[in-house]
Motif scaffolding. Structure first.
Motif, PDB file in Angstrom:
ATOM      1  N   LEU A 384       9.719  -0.978  -2.737  1.00  0.00           N
ATOM      2  CA  LEU A 384       8.367  -0.541  -2.360  1.00  0.00           C
ATOM      3  C   LEU A 384       7.640   0.126  -3.522  1.00  0.00           C
ATOM      4  CD1 LEU A 384       8.857   1.078   1.166  1.00  0.00           C
ATOM      5  CD2 LEU A 384       7.367  -0.848   0.614  1.00  0.00           C
ATOM      6  N   VAL A 385       8.303   1.111  -4.114  1.00  0.00           N
ATOM      7  CA  VAL A 385       7.631   2.011  -5.060  1.00  0.00           C
ATOM      8  C   VAL A 385       7.474   1.388  -6.444  1.00  0.00           C
ATOM      9  CG1 VAL A 385       7.973   4.211  -6.284  1.00  0.00           C
ATOM     10  CG2 VAL A 385       8.247   4.094  -3.805  1.00  0.00           C
ATOM     11  N   LYS A 386       8.459   0.599  -6.835  1.00  0.00           N
ATOM     12  CA  LYS A 386       8.411   0.042  -8.195  1.00  0.00           C
ATOM     13  C   LYS A 386       7.842  -1.366  -8.241  1.00  0.00           C
ATOM     14  CE  LYS A 386      10.570   3.564 -10.045  1.00  0.00           C
ATOM     15  NZ  LYS A 386       9.730   4.649 -10.504  1.00  0.00           N
ATOM     16  N   ARG A 387       7.870  -2.065  -7.111  1.00  0.00           N
ATOM     17  CA  ARG A 387       7.483  -3.464  -7.198  1.00  0.00           C
ATOM     18  C   ARG A 387       6.342  -3.837  -6.233  1.00  0.00           C
ATOM     19  NH1 ARG A 387       7.875  -8.464  -6.369  1.00  0.00           N
ATOM     20  NH2 ARG A 387       8.381  -8.210  -4.172  1.00  0.00           N
ATOM     21  N   TYR A 388       6.634  -3.775  -4.941  1.00  0.00           N
ATOM     22  CA  TYR A 388       5.679  -4.356  -3.986  1.00  0.00           C
ATOM     23  C   TYR A 388       4.341  -3.606  -3.931  1.00  0.00           C
ATOM     24  CZ  TYR A 388       3.692  -6.578   0.064  1.00  0.00           C
ATOM     25  OH  TYR A 388       2.834  -7.260   0.881  1.00  0.00           O
ATOM     26  N   VAL A 389       4.413  -2.286  -3.731  1.00  0.00           N
ATOM     27  CA  VAL A 389       3.151  -1.535  -3.564  1.00  0.00           C
ATOM     28  C   VAL A 389       2.315  -1.544  -4.856  1.00  0.00           C
ATOM     29  CG1 VAL A 389       2.145   0.711  -2.960  1.00  0.00           C
ATOM     30  CG2 VAL A 389       4.050  -0.187  -1.627  1.00  0.00           C
ATOM     31  N   PRO A 390       2.913  -1.330  -6.049  1.00  0.00           N
ATOM     32  CA  PRO A 390       2.085  -1.420  -7.263  1.00  0.00           C
ATOM     33  C   PRO A 390       1.384  -2.770  -7.406  1.00  0.00           C
ATOM     34  CG  PRO A 390       4.255  -0.519  -7.791  1.00  0.00           C
ATOM     35  CD  PRO A 390       4.286  -0.921  -6.347  1.00  0.00           C
ATOM     36  N   GLN A 391       2.143  -3.835  -7.080  1.00  0.00           N
ATOM     37  CA  GLN A 391       1.580  -5.184  -7.192  1.00  0.00           C
ATOM     38  C   GLN A 391       0.416  -5.374  -6.207  1.00  0.00           C
ATOM     39  OE1 GLN A 391       2.061  -7.526  -9.353  1.00  0.00           O
ATOM     40  NE2 GLN A 391       0.655  -8.922  -8.268  1.00  0.00           N
ATOM     41  N   ARG A 392       0.617  -4.932  -4.964  1.00  0.00           N
ATOM     42  CA  ARG A 392      -0.445  -5.087  -3.950  1.00  0.00           C
ATOM     43  C   ARG A 392      -1.665  -4.213  -4.272  1.00  0.00           C
ATOM     44  NH1 ARG A 392      -2.848  -7.014  -1.777  1.00  0.00           N
ATOM     45  NH2 ARG A 392      -3.050  -6.496   0.413  1.00  0.00           N
ATOM     46  N   LEU A 393      -1.401  -3.027  -4.840  1.00  0.00           N
ATOM     47  CA  LEU A 393      -2.534  -2.163  -5.225  1.00  0.00           C
ATOM     48  C   LEU A 393      -3.372  -2.851  -6.302  1.00  0.00           C
ATOM     49  CD1 LEU A 393      -0.781   1.338  -5.309  1.00  0.00           C
ATOM     50  CD2 LEU A 393      -2.699   0.706  -3.811  1.00  0.00           C
ATOM     51  N   ARG A 394      -2.685  -3.505  -7.212  1.00  0.00           N
ATOM     52  CA  ARG A 394      -3.437  -4.209  -8.276  1.00  0.00           C
ATOM     53  C   ARG A 394      -4.273  -5.331  -7.684  1.00  0.00           C
ATOM     54  NH1 ARG A 394       0.233  -5.236 -13.518  1.00  0.00           N
ATOM     55  NH2 ARG A 394      -1.571  -6.371 -14.283  1.00  0.00           N
ATOM     56  N   GLU A 395      -3.672  -6.049  -6.754  1.00  0.00           N
ATOM     57  CA  GLU A 395      -4.430  -7.135  -6.112  1.00  0.00           C
ATOM     58  C   GLU A 395      -5.601  -6.566  -5.316  1.00  0.00           C
ATOM     59  OE1 GLU A 395      -0.420  -9.832  -5.585  1.00  0.00           O
ATOM     60  OE2 GLU A 395      -1.410  -9.026  -3.799  1.00  0.00           O
ATOM     61  N   ALA A 396      -5.380  -5.396  -4.702  1.00  0.00           N
ATOM     62  CA  ALA A 396      -6.442  -4.778  -3.884  1.00  0.00           C
ATOM     63  C   ALA A 396      -7.469  -4.063  -4.761  1.00  0.00           C
ATOM     64  CB  ALA A 396      -5.823  -3.800  -2.895  1.00  0.00           C
ATOM     65  N   ARG A 397      -7.198  -4.021  -6.078  1.00  0.00           N
ATOM     66  CA  ARG A 397      -8.120  -3.370  -7.029  1.00  0.00           C
ATOM     67  C   ARG A 397      -8.318  -1.889  -6.701  1.00  0.00           C
ATOM     68  NH1 ARG A 397      -7.090  -7.656  -9.172  1.00  0.00           N
ATOM     69  NH2 ARG A 397      -8.432  -9.477  -9.214  1.00  0.00           N
ATOM     70  N   LEU A 398      -7.181  -1.238  -6.499  1.00  0.00           N
ATOM     71  CA  LEU A 398      -7.227   0.202  -6.253  1.00  0.00           C
ATOM     72  C   LEU A 398      -6.135   0.878  -7.072  1.00  0.00           C
ATOM     73  CD1 LEU A 398      -8.321   2.646  -4.574  1.00  0.00           C
ATOM     74  CD2 LEU A 398      -6.337   2.288  -3.085  1.00  0.00           C
ATOM     75  N   ILE A 399      -6.490   1.952  -7.770  1.00  0.00           N
ATOM     76  CA  ILE A 399      -5.469   2.725  -8.467  1.00  0.00           C
ATOM     77  C   ILE A 399      -5.048   3.882  -7.562  1.00  0.00           C
ATOM     78  CG2 ILE A 399      -4.931   4.109 -10.511  1.00  0.00           C
ATOM     79  CD1 ILE A 399      -7.098   2.490 -11.982  1.00  0.00           C
ATOM     80  N   ILE A 430      -6.116   1.210   0.865  1.00  0.00           N
ATOM     81  CA  ILE A 430      -4.770   1.767   1.057  1.00  0.00           C
ATOM     82  C   ILE A 430      -4.188   1.238   2.374  1.00  0.00           C
ATOM     83  CG2 ILE A 430      -3.461   3.889   1.572  1.00  0.00           C
ATOM     84  CD1 ILE A 430      -5.254   5.380  -0.330  1.00  0.00           C
ATOM     85  N   GLY A 431      -5.022   1.246   3.411  1.00  0.00           N
ATOM     86  CA  GLY A 431      -4.568   0.763   4.721  1.00  0.00           C
ATOM     87  C   GLY A 431      -4.077  -0.679   4.644  1.00  0.00           C
ATOM     88  N   ASP A 432      -4.848  -1.530   3.964  1.00  0.00           N
ATOM     89  CA  ASP A 432      -4.449  -2.949   3.845  1.00  0.00           C
ATOM     90  C   ASP A 432      -3.110  -3.067   3.120  1.00  0.00           C
ATOM     91  OD1 ASP A 432      -6.804  -3.599   5.043  1.00  0.00           O
ATOM     92  OD2 ASP A 432      -7.837  -4.215   3.201  1.00  0.00           O
ATOM     93  N   VAL A 433      -2.996  -2.329   2.008  1.00  0.00           N
ATOM     94  CA  VAL A 433      -1.772  -2.432   1.197  1.00  0.00           C
ATOM     95  C   VAL A 433      -0.570  -1.941   1.998  1.00  0.00           C
ATOM     96  CG1 VAL A 433      -0.595  -1.484  -0.832  1.00  0.00           C
ATOM     97  CG2 VAL A 433      -2.970  -2.281  -1.015  1.00  0.00           C
ATOM     98  N   LEU A 434      -0.726  -0.821   2.704  1.00  0.00           N
ATOM     99  CA  LEU A 434       0.425  -0.268   3.430  1.00  0.00           C
ATOM    100  C   LEU A 434       0.754  -1.095   4.675  1.00  0.00           C
ATOM    101  CD1 LEU A 434      -0.008   3.584   3.029  1.00  0.00           C
ATOM    102  CD2 LEU A 434       1.354   1.981   1.665  1.00  0.00           C
TER     103      LEU A 434
END
Ligand SMILES: Cc1ncc(COP(=O)(O)O)c(C=O)c1O
Length: 452
Positions: A384-399, A430-434
């Protein structure tokens, strides 16, 4: 990243990382090399209080300063910019604080506070007061003295015995404590006092704590905690240092976090937001009590940092503080906090969100299996922390910042000038990513069960 890349990145796994590369910033967004615009939900690591919308004004300030006085140090000499900033910044602090010592960043501020504490005790005939009490998981920086105070074992262990004598006590994690706020407060204060007594109060120099602890995920203090810290420190002759490298300069809707929690520390360490990130700068704000021995005949302050109080940084900090007032930045944080709290709290509906906590514009969401109090196993946290969520945040264009220094959390700390529409947009991303992260974890779990 490739071994041939010349740039070494801070706290980055170079062998696997594929970090975004940023070229510019505008308003509340940073823009990467591919032209993608990312909303900055972390204020560039809790620094960009004003976002990126004051470029012309700040460029003008920088230009005028460079044309007037490009540099002068504060070693046994002074310049008007640092003097003016010291006066300005201490006027914003609690009334017992009337002195400022400038540094280049947070770790330097933390170590400076330690040296000032020791000089204070030496001047008062107590040279054996050397031990620091800090809190588990708390991050106070990584230069060796600051690292000793930092309570994250994996950042420290490779470097051997700590450079300073430090004891760590429990942090203010209400979610995991299983206690009421009152019980938690009583236990934490009793633990602190017992630790001071165990060490021998005559050997303890200072207690250091953030008003709201970042590492572990936005641990707010229980009611009465800061008053309790003050009382215990006073009874044992120990100095109280508030590390406000993140909470300083508006993040909690006050100039300093201690003002929100009604505390009067002996020193406040700051950095990050002091210049709203237009230049690197830190400061230790020092009470009359701690500064007094430094003005005695024959006493020299045994500490100096060449660029501490750089005229360019001082000019930018002064203008940033002016913008804070002109644009009602503290008022914006106070006005938006209830709406932000409400919209983040609504994310508890997502199966992966176990807790939502924070204050002002300083928040964390704790990620748990099924939204309860359980914990993910280490492999899932890593995923979650090192792979999936960072990747999805980048796609969602949110830091925002997934973090596993303690339990798995997502840090969210937007620029203090963010308006309601932008905050809503950030929270919706954030909601979409989580939501996706919850499905991803569920799918992994199902696949693991099926393969058994
Ligand atoms: C509370 C706190 N103290 C100290 C530091 C160290 O600051 P710097 O990275 O500027 O050295 C940090 C950095 O994040 C921090 O959050």
């Amino acid at each position: 990243m490739r071994a041939s890349d010349p740039l070494l990145l801070h706290f980055t796994a170079h062998g696997t990382a594929d970090p975004p590369i940023v070229v510019s910033a505008e308003g509340l967004e940073v823009i990467d090399t591919e032209g993608n615009r990312h909303l900055d939900g972390l204020s560039s690591l809790f620094c960009a209080q004003l976002g990126y919308g004051h470029k012309e004004e700040m460029a003008q300030v920088a230009r005028e300063q460079i044309e007037t006085l490009p540099f002068h140090t504060n070693w046994n000499t002074a310049h008007t910019g640092a003097m003016e900033l010291a006066e300005r910044v201490t006027a914003l602090a609690p009334s017992n604080i009337n002195h400022a010592y400038f540094t280049s960043g947070g770790s330097e501020s933390v170590e400076t506070a330690y040296k000032l504490a020791v000089q204070y005790h030496v001047a008062n005939g107590q040279p054996e007061r050397r031990t620091v009490i800090a809190r588990d998981l708390a991050y106070h920086g990584v230069t060796l003295g600051a690292l000793a105070m930092t309570g994250v074992a994996r950042f420290k262990d490779p470097f051997g015995p700590p450079a300073l004598s430090v004891r760590h006590v429990s942090h203010t994690n209400l979610f995991r404590s299983g206690e009421t706020e009152e019980e938690l407060n009583a236990r934490l204060l009793a633990e602190l006092e017992a630790t001071i007594l165990e060490e021998g109060p005559e050997t303890v120099a200072m207690v250091i704590a953030e008003p709201l602890q970042n590492a572990g995920g936005a641990f707010t203090p229980p009611e009465g905690y800061w008053a309790g810290l003050r009382d215990i420190c006073d009874r044992h002759g120990v100095l109280l240092v508030a590390d406000e490298v993140i909470t300083g300069f508006g993040r909690l809707g006050e100039w300093f976090g201690v003002q929100r929690y009604g505390a009067a520390p002996d020193m406040i360490t700051t950095a990050k937001g002091l210049t709203a990130a237009y230049a690197p700068m830190g400061a230790v704000l020092v009470s009359d009590k701690v500064a007094e021995p430094l003005y005695r005949e024959g006493v020299t302050l045994l500490h100096g940092i060449t660029f501490g109080g750089h005229p360019l940084a001082a000019a930018l900090a002064l203008r940033s503080l002016e913008i804070f007032e002109r644009e009602g930045v503290l008022e914006n944080v106070r006005a938006r906090e209830p709406e932000l709290r409400e919209s983040l709290e609504a994310l508890r509906e997502l199966p992966i969100v176990g807790d939502v906590r924070g204050a002002g514009f300083f928040w964390a969401l704790e990620l748990t299996p099924d939204g309860g109090e359980g914990r993910f196993d280490a492999a899932t946290v890593h995923e979650l922390v090192k792979r999936y969520v960072p990747q999805r945040l980048r796609e969602a264009r949110l830091i925002a910042r997934p973090d596993d220094r303690g339990d798995a959390v997502l840090h969210f700390s937007p620029p203090l000038v963010s308006d309601r529409a932008t905050l809503d947009e950030m929270v919706s991303r954030i909601g979409d990513v989580l939501a996706d992260a919850g499905k991803h974890v569920g799918a992994r779990r199902a696949a693991a069960v099926a393969s058994r």
